[in-house]
Design a protein around this motif. Structure first.
Motif, PDB file in Angstrom:
ATOM      1  N   UNK A   1     -32.698  23.229 -20.721  1.00  0.00           N
ATOM      2  CA  UNK A   1     -33.220  23.150 -22.134  1.00  0.00           C
ATOM      3  C   UNK A   1     -34.896  22.822 -22.262  1.00  0.00           C
ATOM      4  N   UNK A   2     -35.196  22.063 -21.405  1.00  0.00           N
ATOM      5  CA  UNK A   2     -36.634  21.414 -21.409  1.00  0.00           C
ATOM      6  C   UNK A   2     -37.521  22.754 -21.072  1.00  0.00           C
ATOM      7  N   UNK A   3     -37.068  23.517 -20.018  1.00  0.00           N
ATOM      8  CA  UNK A   3     -37.754  24.912 -19.781  1.00  0.00           C
ATOM      9  C   UNK A   3     -37.776  25.670 -20.684  1.00  0.00           C
ATOM     10  N   UNK A   4     -36.806  25.851 -21.429  1.00  0.00           N
ATOM     11  CA  UNK A   4     -36.813  26.919 -22.501  1.00  0.00           C
ATOM     12  C   UNK A   4     -37.658  26.468 -23.704  1.00  0.00           C
ATOM     13  N   UNK A   5     -37.655  25.117 -24.076  1.00  0.00           N
ATOM     14  CA  UNK A   5     -38.302  24.619 -25.206  1.00  0.00           C
ATOM     15  C   UNK A   5     -39.774  24.450 -24.761  1.00  0.00           C
ATOM     16  N   UNK A   6     -40.020  24.414 -23.314  1.00  0.00           N
ATOM     17  CA  UNK A   6     -41.644  24.418 -23.290  1.00  0.00           C
ATOM     18  C   UNK A   6     -42.341  25.887 -23.236  1.00  0.00           C
ATOM     19  N   UNK A   7     -41.408  26.814 -23.207  1.00  0.00           N
ATOM     20  CA  UNK A   7     -41.814  28.284 -23.313  1.00  0.00           C
ATOM     21  C   UNK A   7     -41.656  28.866 -24.804  1.00  0.00           C
ATOM     22  N   UNK A   8     -41.307  27.749 -25.523  1.00  0.00           N
ATOM     23  CA  UNK A   8     -41.251  28.209 -27.080  1.00  0.00           C
ATOM     24  C   UNK A   8     -39.971  27.866 -27.698  1.00  0.00           C
ATOM     25  N   UNK A   9     -38.584  27.794 -27.005  1.00  0.00           N
ATOM     26  CA  UNK A   9     -37.702  27.452 -27.468  1.00  0.00           C
ATOM     27  C   UNK A   9     -37.106  28.198 -28.745  1.00  0.00           C
ATOM     28  N   UNK A  10     -37.348  29.518 -28.437  1.00  0.00           N
ATOM     29  CA  UNK A  10     -37.408  30.332 -29.600  1.00  0.00           C
ATOM     30  C   UNK A  10     -35.598  30.324 -29.942  1.00  0.00           C
ATOM     31  N   UNK A  11     -34.706  30.518 -28.828  1.00  0.00           N
ATOM     32  CA  UNK A  11     -33.339  30.606 -29.180  1.00  0.00           C
ATOM     33  C   UNK A  11     -32.325  29.275 -29.392  1.00  0.00           C
ATOM     34  N   UNK A  12     -33.117  28.207 -29.168  1.00  0.00           N
ATOM     35  CA  UNK A  12     -32.472  26.936 -29.395  1.00  0.00           C
ATOM     36  C   UNK A  12     -32.104  26.472 -30.670  1.00  0.00           C
ATOM     37  N   UNK A  13     -30.744  26.127 -31.096  1.00  0.00           N
ATOM     38  CA  UNK A  13     -30.337  25.929 -32.343  1.00  0.00           C
ATOM     39  C   UNK A  13     -30.304  24.371 -32.548  1.00  0.00           C
ATOM     40  N   UNK A  14     -30.394  24.199 -33.742  1.00  0.00           N
ATOM     41  CA  UNK A  14     -30.246  22.489 -34.053  1.00  0.00           C
ATOM     42  C   UNK A  14     -28.967  21.884 -33.675  1.00  0.00           C
ATOM     43  N   UNK A  15     -27.953  22.795 -34.070  1.00  0.00           N
ATOM     44  CA  UNK A  15     -26.398  22.291 -33.686  1.00  0.00           C
ATOM     45  C   UNK A  15     -26.349  21.982 -31.998  1.00  0.00           C
ATOM     46  N   UNK A  16     -26.851  22.762 -31.329  1.00  0.00           N
ATOM     47  CA  UNK A  16     -26.776  22.420 -29.845  1.00  0.00           C
ATOM     48  C   UNK A  16     -27.521  21.525 -29.620  1.00  0.00           C
ATOM     49  N   UNK A  17     -28.900  21.073 -30.079  1.00  0.00           N
ATOM     50  CA  UNK A  17     -29.848  20.158 -29.721  1.00  0.00           C
ATOM     51  C   UNK A  17     -28.983  18.866 -29.923  1.00  0.00           C
ATOM     52  N   UNK A  18     -28.213  18.617 -31.103  1.00  0.00           N
ATOM     53  CA  UNK A  18     -27.513  17.604 -31.530  1.00  0.00           C
ATOM     54  C   UNK A  18     -26.574  17.313 -30.697  1.00  0.00           C
ATOM     55  N   UNK A  19     -25.761  18.148 -30.303  1.00  0.00           N
ATOM     56  CA  UNK A  19     -24.428  18.054 -29.428  1.00  0.00           C
ATOM     57  C   UNK A  19     -24.899  17.745 -27.999  1.00  0.00           C
ATOM     58  N   UNK A  20     -26.126  18.393 -27.499  1.00  0.00           N
ATOM     59  CA  UNK A  20     -26.530  18.052 -26.042  1.00  0.00           C
ATOM     60  C   UNK A  20     -26.779  16.512 -26.140  1.00  0.00           C
ATOM     61  N   UNK A  21     -27.685  16.112 -27.159  1.00  0.00           N
ATOM     62  CA  UNK A  21     -27.825  14.583 -27.336  1.00  0.00           C
ATOM     63  C   UNK A  21     -26.879  13.759 -27.383  1.00  0.00           C
ATOM     64  N   UNK A  22     -25.882  14.218 -27.966  1.00  0.00           N
ATOM     65  CA  UNK A  22     -24.560  13.366 -28.251  1.00  0.00           C
ATOM     66  C   UNK A  22     -23.705  12.999 -26.929  1.00  0.00           C
ATOM     67  N   UNK A  23     -23.722  14.389 -26.054  1.00  0.00           N
ATOM     68  CA  UNK A  23     -22.938  14.221 -25.080  1.00  0.00           C
ATOM     69  C   UNK A  23     -23.758  13.927 -23.756  1.00  0.00           C
ATOM     70  N   UNK A  24     -24.760  14.205 -23.786  1.00  0.00           N
ATOM     71  CA  UNK A  24     -25.849  13.758 -22.829  1.00  0.00           C
ATOM     72  C   UNK A  24     -27.017  13.073 -23.185  1.00  0.00           C
ATOM     73  N   UNK A  25     -26.897  11.781 -23.192  1.00  0.00           N
ATOM     74  CA  UNK A  25     -27.987  10.791 -23.357  1.00  0.00           C
ATOM     75  C   UNK A  25     -29.161  11.068 -22.383  1.00  0.00           C
ATOM     76  N   UNK A  26     -30.471  11.167 -22.897  1.00  0.00           N
ATOM     77  CA  UNK A  26     -31.576  11.129 -21.964  1.00  0.00           C
ATOM     78  C   UNK A  26     -31.710   9.929 -21.259  1.00  0.00           C
ATOM     79  N   UNK A  27     -31.887  10.334 -19.799  1.00  0.00           N
ATOM     80  CA  UNK A  27     -31.998   9.122 -18.820  1.00  0.00           C
ATOM     81  C   UNK A  27     -33.783   8.600 -19.277  1.00  0.00           C
ATOM     82  N   UNK A  28     -33.654   7.119 -19.231  1.00  0.00           N
ATOM     83  CA  UNK A  28     -35.071   6.682 -19.479  1.00  0.00           C
ATOM     84  C   UNK A  28     -35.747   6.450 -18.131  1.00  0.00           C
TER      85      UNK A  28
END
Length: 239
Positions: free
Chosen positions: A212-239
């Motif tokens: 996800x981060x690699x895609x976002x760094x390159x512009x994140x063109x195909x990333x959807x808001x829905x997927x971002x929300x579900x990724x955050x919900x299921x996979x909490x960022x490690x601090x």
């Protein structure tokens, strides 16, 4: 059907199931229009068709942007085909992919286009065959590898409600093909996004965020808001 299923399934099929054409309806159209068949169905071209083909090729190759490079012209037509596919015009998309074939019959990217058309109308078996034919000719075509991985991911969604074990085997195959594509071209955002989704589905949060981060760094063109929300919900960022 969950939000992420809808968002991802639309993405995997390239477009919003444009015009809602079914495989059966497509087959009816093909009966009277071989321009809707990959490579025109490999049917002999009539004299008027040959003349029309030659006129088209000459007109395209006169354009300075191609500098006499028929492969470049062919890839341009493939790009136009995908533009039409994203707009929901499946028929015109197939016309453009076939024109790409006229310009360079050895360009394996045409199978990428043909496969995408069949994915869009949900004729997955024919999509699979197009990807496999292209990969037989050029095993390291990254567009085809990602497209073939997309086919396997779609089969995961189709089978998951009924046969979890078989569905997961398709998901594993999707990762295999997309990883191979990524190793050949690590900057393809489409591949990166779909790899992230694949790992998200497998419950591998580290890899899901990695791609996800690699895609976002390159512009994140195909990333959807829905997927971002579900990724955050299921996979909490490690601090």
């Amino acid at each position: 059907m969950t939000r992420i299923f809808i968002a991802v399934f639309v993405l995997l099929s390239t477009t919003l199931f444009a015009q809602q054409i079914t495989p059966e309806q497509w087959e009816e159209l093909v009966k009277t229009n071989n321009r809707l068949l990959p490579k025109y169905g490999l049917k002999p071209r009539t004299a008027p068709q040959k003349e029309s083909d030659e006129t088209f090729i000459n007109q395209v190759m006169k354009q300075e942007q191609f500098s006499g490079d028929r492969t470049a012209a062919s890839n341009h037509m493939i790009g136009l085909g995908f533009d039409y596919l994203y707009r929901g015009d499946v028929k015109t998309a197939m016309y453009r992919f076939n024109q790409a074939y006229l310009l360079d019959s050895l360009n394996t990217n045409i199978y990428w286009g043909y496969g995408a058309v069949y994915m869009t109308i949900r004729d997955y078996d024919k999509a699979r065959k197009q990807y496999e034919m292209g990969l037989t000719e050029k095993p390291e075509n990254t567009h085809l590898l990602t497209g073939y991985g997309t086919y396997h991911m779609t089969q995961y969604y189709v089978l998951q409600p009924h046969d979890e074990e078989k569905a997961l085997s398709y998901l594993d195959s999707a990762v295999t093909y997309m990883r191979k594509s990524y190793n050949l071209d690590p900057k393809d955002q489409n591949t990166l996004f779909k790899l992230s989704i694949s790992y998200w589905l497998k419950g591998d949060c580290d890899n899901a965020w990695n791609y996800y981060d690699k895609c976002a760094t390159l512009g994140g063109r195909p990333i959807t808001e829905a997927y971002t929300k579900d990724l955050n919900k299921k996979c909490k960022r490690k601090k």
